[in-house]
Design an enzyme around this catalytic site. Structure first.
Site, PDB file in Angstrom:
ATOM      1  N   TYR A  16      43.876  48.945  34.943  1.00 46.62           N
ATOM      2  CA  TYR A  16      45.062  49.132  34.484  1.00 46.62           C
ATOM      3  C   TYR A  16      46.143  49.465  35.481  1.00 46.62           C
ATOM      4  O   TYR A  16      45.898  50.177  36.466  1.00 46.62           O
ATOM      5  CB  TYR A  16      45.340  49.984  33.296  1.00 46.62           C
ATOM      6  CG  TYR A  16      44.156  49.665  32.162  1.00 46.62           C
ATOM      7  CD1 TYR A  16      44.540  48.739  31.160  1.00 46.62           C
ATOM      8  CD2 TYR A  16      42.998  50.264  32.149  1.00 46.62           C
ATOM      9  CE1 TYR A  16      43.806  48.264  30.165  1.00 46.62           C
ATOM     10  CE2 TYR A  16      42.084  49.907  31.075  1.00 46.62           C
ATOM     11  CZ  TYR A  16      42.487  49.005  30.345  1.00 46.62           C
ATOM     12  OH  TYR A  16      41.720  48.451  29.186  1.00 46.62           O
ATOM     13  N   TYR A  54      27.239  29.001  38.853  1.00 49.13           N
ATOM     14  CA  TYR A  54      28.727  28.734  39.516  1.00 49.13           C
ATOM     15  C   TYR A  54      29.356  27.661  38.814  1.00 49.13           C
ATOM     16  O   TYR A  54      30.607  27.933  38.174  1.00 49.13           O
ATOM     17  CB  TYR A  54      28.466  28.287  41.060  1.00 49.13           C
ATOM     18  CG  TYR A  54      29.651  28.345  41.503  1.00 49.13           C
ATOM     19  CD1 TYR A  54      30.377  29.400  42.019  1.00 49.13           C
ATOM     20  CD2 TYR A  54      30.146  26.924  42.366  1.00 49.13           C
ATOM     21  CE1 TYR A  54      31.520  29.273  42.606  1.00 49.13           C
ATOM     22  CE2 TYR A  54      31.485  27.155  43.057  1.00 49.13           C
ATOM     23  CZ  TYR A  54      32.311  28.266  43.150  1.00 49.13           C
ATOM     24  OH  TYR A  54      33.135  28.426  43.847  1.00 49.13           O
ATOM     25  N   GLN A  86      47.081  30.480  23.281  1.00 47.49           N
ATOM     26  CA  GLN A  86      47.067  31.591  22.585  1.00 47.49           C
ATOM     27  C   GLN A  86      48.269  32.468  22.686  1.00 47.49           C
ATOM     28  O   GLN A  86      48.993  33.032  21.871  1.00 47.49           O
ATOM     29  CB  GLN A  86      45.749  32.211  22.228  1.00 47.49           C
ATOM     30  CG  GLN A  86      45.896  33.202  20.972  1.00 47.49           C
ATOM     31  CD  GLN A  86      44.560  33.986  20.666  1.00 47.49           C
ATOM     32  OE1 GLN A  86      43.425  33.453  20.956  1.00 47.49           O
ATOM     33  NE2 GLN A  86      44.513  34.972  20.170  1.00 47.49           N
TER      34      GLN A  86
END
Ligand code: UDP
Length: 338
Positions: A86, A171, A188
């Site tokens: 964060y 991959y 979204q």
């Protein structure tokens, strides 16, 4: 001037000529100590951006960025992006570049590769959403797998021919899933995203050695040591090799533009066989190495060549560095004339 500084200056002046600026923007780069990530850090810092560079250092290397560590505009964090992280300070742009990419790593670290392009991109997209930042994903020509002959050169609209359980699937399929994640966040959450599909970029800072070596650094290393140059198969399979300065310039043009939702191939459209590459490297290094032949790995794509009409139109970009020029610069870097 060394090959890297020279390349960085060329990219910067070309972008500035187009009126492109990253000045004062705060940019997060995952995989910032890797081959493509570190060149991106160099260019963005040279252009006046503030860069936060995250890298787990499992394949990225401190030596790629250590010259930037005292720069007040670089903040380096050693962290695996597949684990949450964060930030309080706001980002303007997030660039997800973290992932191993060498086929020799696919059977040694398939889980890390899958995590970087699924859990890793999910964390990176979450940060972009939180900060309402623009998002760029470095995807790959491998999303096309082993394209049908009728799709060479390959346009962005080709959906691919990929083996979901083959030796390259960790991959190829995770990069495809990564693209789906990008599209989901755009759909979204309305995130401002863009995807670049990279075609065999090469140049200074590419790793060599058993598992890291992609074909260009391997052949150069073998040729310089006078060891056999190891061509897989009969060498008729092709790739379209893109010198790093062309690659970074294309990526940054796409990043700077109003190009929400765009997916763009960025690669050289000159197709070269692996045997031609071996011969070129041998000639340019003046090596006495023999060219030797080994079995072709399973699912090794037969031809790879991008259709770059979209990049030309949308980004006003085309490759400038020929394979011969790019290989010469890479050899120069390898031989220590850095
Ligand atoms: N290759 C080769 N000899 C080597 C390494 C690679 O002939 O020592 C071939 C490989 O089989 C493939 C091409 O070179 O056809 C490009 O390989 P690379 O590892 O760079 O990545 P790829 O483009 O397959 O993802």
């Amino acid at each position: 001037m060394n090959v890297i500084n020279e390349g960085v200056r060329e990219i910067v002046s070309s972008l500035k000529e187009e009126g492109i600026s990253f000045s004062d923007l705060h940019i997060l780069i995952t995989g910032g100590a890797g081959f493509i990530g570190s060149w991106t850090c160099d260019v963005l810092i040279e252009m006046g951006a503030r860069v936060t560079c995250i890298d787990s250092l499992v394949s990225g290397q401190m030596s790629n960025i250590e010259h930037l560590l005292n720069n007040e505009n670089l903040n380096f964090i050693e962290h695996d992006i597949s684990k949450p992280i964060y930030f309080k300070e706001k980002f303007d742009i997030v660039m997800h570049m973290a992932s191993r990419a060498s086929p020799f790593e696919f059977d040694k670290f398939p889980i890390q590769i899958l995590k970087a392009n699924t859990m890793g991109i999910w964390v990176a997209l979450g940060i972009a959403k939180e900060h309402n930042a623009r998002f760029l994903y470095t995807s790959t020509s491998e999303v096309y797998g082993d394209p049908d002959e009728s799709f060479i050169p390959t346009p962005e609209t080709y959906n691919g021919n990929v083996n979901p359980i083959g030796p390259r699937s960790c991959y190829d399929e995770s990069k495809r899933a990564g693209e789906a994640f990008v599209k989901a966040y755009e759909l979204q959450h309305g995130l401002d995203t863009r995807i670049v599909r990279i075609f065999n970029s090469y140049g200074p800072r590419m790793r060599t050695g058993d598992i890291y070596g992609r074909v260009v650094p391997r052949f150069i290393d073998q040729a310089l040591k006078g060891e056999p140059i190891t061509v897989f198969g009969d060498g008729s399979q092709t790739r379209s090799f893109t010198y790093i300065t062309d690659q970074i310039e294309g990526i940054l043009r796409l990043t700077s533009m109003d190009a929400k939702g765009e997916v763009v191939n960025i690669g050289n459209d000159k197709e070269t066989s692996i045997l031609e590459l071996a011969e070129l490297v041998k000639r340019l290094t003046g090596s006495q190495s023999k060219i030797t032949f080994y079995p072709l790995p399973k699912d090794d794509p037969k031809r790879r060549c991008p259709d770059i009409s979209k990049a030309k139109r949308l980004l006003k970009w085309k490759p400038k560095v020929s394979l011969e020029e790019g290989i010469k610069k890479t050899i120069k870097w390898f031989t220590g004339a850095r």
